[in-house]
Motif scaffolding. Structure first.
Motif, short mmCIF file in Angstrom:
data_model
loop_
_atom_site.label_atom_id
_atom_site.label_comp_id
_atom_site.label_asym_id
_atom_site.label_seq_id
_atom_site.Cartn_x
_atom_site.Cartn_y
_atom_site.Cartn_z
N LEU A 66 153.90 55.09 41.44
CA LEU A 66 154.46 56.17 42.09
C LEU A 66 154.47 56.14 43.67
N GLU A 67 155.60 56.39 44.35
CA GLU A 67 155.55 56.47 45.71
C GLU A 67 155.74 57.88 46.27
N VAL A 68 154.97 58.22 47.33
CA VAL A 68 155.04 59.74 47.50
C VAL A 68 155.29 59.60 49.12
N LEU A 69 156.59 60.00 49.50
CA LEU A 69 156.81 60.10 50.98
C LEU A 69 156.39 61.51 51.59
N ILE A 70 155.84 61.24 52.95
CA ILE A 70 155.44 62.49 53.61
C ILE A 70 156.04 62.30 54.92
N THR A 71 156.71 63.62 55.16
CA THR A 71 157.50 63.82 56.30
C THR A 71 157.14 64.77 57.38
N ASP A 72 155.95 65.49 56.87
CA ASP A 72 155.61 66.83 57.84
C ASP A 72 154.20 66.50 58.42
N ALA A 73 153.79 65.05 58.47
CA ALA A 73 152.52 64.95 58.91
C ALA A 73 152.54 63.45 59.20
N ASN A 74 151.84 63.14 60.56
CA ASN A 74 151.66 61.90 61.22
C ASN A 74 150.93 61.04 60.41
N VAL A 75 150.94 59.68 60.36
CA VAL A 75 150.06 58.79 59.75
C VAL A 75 148.53 58.83 60.17
N HIS A 76 148.12 59.41 61.28
CA HIS A 76 146.79 59.65 61.78
C HIS A 76 146.13 60.72 60.80
N THR A 77 146.99 61.75 60.54
CA THR A 77 146.47 62.77 59.84
C THR A 77 146.58 62.48 58.41
N VAL A 78 147.51 61.96 57.67
CA VAL A 78 147.47 61.53 56.23
C VAL A 78 146.21 60.81 56.21
N ALA A 79 146.10 59.63 56.94
CA ALA A 79 144.97 58.66 56.79
C ALA A 79 143.66 59.31 56.68
N ALA A 80 143.43 60.36 57.78
CA ALA A 80 142.07 60.96 57.72
C ALA A 80 142.06 61.81 56.49
N MET A 81 143.39 62.31 55.82
CA MET A 81 143.20 62.95 54.69
C MET A 81 142.85 62.21 53.44
N ILE A 82 143.53 61.21 53.38
CA ILE A 82 143.22 60.29 52.31
C ILE A 82 141.75 59.60 52.17
N HIS A 83 141.39 59.31 53.57
CA HIS A 83 139.79 58.90 53.84
C HIS A 83 138.80 60.11 53.16
N PHE A 84 139.24 61.39 53.59
CA PHE A 84 138.40 62.31 52.86
C PHE A 84 138.61 62.43 51.35
N ILE A 85 139.58 62.13 51.08
CA ILE A 85 139.72 62.36 49.51
C ILE A 85 138.82 61.28 48.82
N TYR A 86 138.82 60.10 49.33
CA TYR A 86 138.31 59.03 48.59
C TYR A 86 136.63 59.05 49.00
N THR A 87 136.40 59.44 50.03
CA THR A 87 134.75 59.38 50.62
C THR A 87 134.12 61.02 50.89
N ASP A 88 134.82 61.70 50.91
CA ASP A 88 134.22 63.13 51.18
C ASP A 88 133.46 63.01 52.69
N THR A 89 134.25 62.18 53.38
CA THR A 89 133.69 62.13 54.91
C THR A 89 134.88 62.32 55.85
N LEU A 90 134.36 62.63 56.92
CA LEU A 90 135.26 62.52 58.13
C LEU A 90 134.72 61.68 59.18
N LYS A 91 135.32 60.66 59.64
CA LYS A 91 134.85 59.91 61.03
C LYS A 91 135.05 60.86 62.11
N ALA A 92 134.40 60.48 63.42
CA ALA A 92 134.57 60.75 64.52
C ALA A 92 136.07 60.99 65.07
N ASN A 93 136.63 59.61 64.73
CA ASN A 93 138.02 59.52 65.47
C ASN A 93 138.89 60.21 64.84
#
Length: 345
Positions: A90-117
């Motif tokens: 499956l490919e999911v195209l996201i156009t309403d958010a930048n890659v920094h935001t999406v990467a942070a969300m995916i990081h949280f989804i996988y780890t339940d953490t937020l990094k400082a950056n």
């Protein structure tokens, strides 16, 4: 009780309901996403989806390869998308958010953490909070809100904002035939039961399951046949996915140790050692068990319990010698350390 584990750099936390595995399976899998994203960029965007990734989140020129099962169990919006599109990749195209935001969300989804950056500016934090609300990630949105309303709050403290659901979410991945690519047939006393799982979890966590699944992989759903206790195998799989292990009595833990050793899940063995209920009454039985399977932590806990009761030592001294000639010496050393003198009455 929630346990907070800080990583070596101290810049993010893993929140779990029990002190179990050193790193949850989501954190380990997220490392693969990072490695693949770097390779994708280095190759100018020309890189096929690697083995065991069955989903890609595309943001601009960035392609973040993910796992449908984890996105589905952790994020309500992704759950709807994945449930509506039953395709192998499956490919999911996201156009309403930048890659920094999406990467942070995916990081949280996988780890339940937020990094400082991820939240290094109010603007980035606010953008992430809006995206989190949009994708139904309430805990992430609450963490961002706490950071925005209190400039002095540390991201490590903010991660404690609300109860983590990481363990219970990962448990939902088990027996989900829509995202599973492994079917385990467990046979015991002429009865066969089925457990559905995922190669990228099971093969990563158990060398024995790795061999069994690898030999049966030919495309599509891999089928593995296992003889043994359904309850025991299911407890093993639950630990592999969540790091959680509970037991009401030592007999169950003994069974868990045996099956965890058989499948090479050594962190489950270590977790079992910490859960045994050691007493003077069961000390010899547990000492014998610890020596049989090389359980150093359990052995030490049993010897410490025995060292409190010299009379008990006297009563089972012959049995102790028959177990291991060095046991008495270790026991006497513990008594010396504890009391400063050595004497057995």
């Amino acid at each position: 009780k929630r346990i907070i584990h800080a990583d070596i750099a101290g810049n993010h936390l893993i929140v779990q309901e029990e002190p179990s595995v050193k790193e949850n399976i989501g954190s380990k899998l997220f490392q693969q996403i990072n490695r693949h994203e770097k390779l994708y960029i280095q190759n100018g965007g020309d890189l096929s989806v690697p083995t065991f990734f069955d989903c890609a989140v595309i943001v601009g020129k960035h392609r973040l390869c993910c796992h449908k099962a984890i996105l589905k169990c952790r994020c309500p919006v992704f759950e709807k998308i994945i449930s509506a599109h039953k395709t192998s990749h499956l490919e999911v195209l996201i156009t309403d958010a930048n890659v920094h935001t999406v990467a942070a969300m995916i990081h949280f989804i996988y780890t339940d953490t937020l990094k400082a950056n991820h939240v290094n500016t109010p603007r980035a934090t606010r953008t992430l909070m809006v995206a989190a609300k949009s994708y139904g990630l309430d805990r992430l949105a609450q963490i961002c809100h706490d950071i925005l309303t209190n400039e002095k709050i540390d991201v490590r403290d903010a991660n404690e904002a609300s109860a983590s659901t990481l363990v219970t979410d990962f448990a939902k991945m088990i027996n989900d035939p829509d995202t599973a690519d492994v079917r385990i047939l467990i046979s015991s006393e002429n009865v066969t039961k089925i457990v559905y799982g995922h190669r990228y979890v099971l093969m990563r966590r158990s060398p024995i399951l790795f061999g069994l699944i690898h030999s049966s992989v030919g495309g599509g759903l891999a089928t593995v046949h296992i003889a043994g206790s359904y309850e025991g195998i299911l407890r093993l799989i639950l630990f592999v996915y969540t790091g959680m292990l509970t037991a009401e009595h030592n007999e169950q833990l003994m069974k868990d140790v045996e099956i965890a050793r058989a499948y090479g899940v050594l962190d489950m063995v270590h977790r079992c050692e910490c859960l045994f209920n050691v007493s003077i009454e069961n000390s010899f039985e547990l000492l014998e068990f610890s020596l049989r399977y090389g359980l150093q932590r359990l052995k030490q806990a049993t010897l410490l319990e025995l060292a409190k009761d010299r009379k008990a030592i006297s009563e089972i001294m012959a049995k102790l010698v028959s177990l291991d000639s060095g046991i008495l010496s270790e026991l006497f050393d513990l008594i010396k350390e504890d009391q400063g003198v050595f004497a057995i009455i």
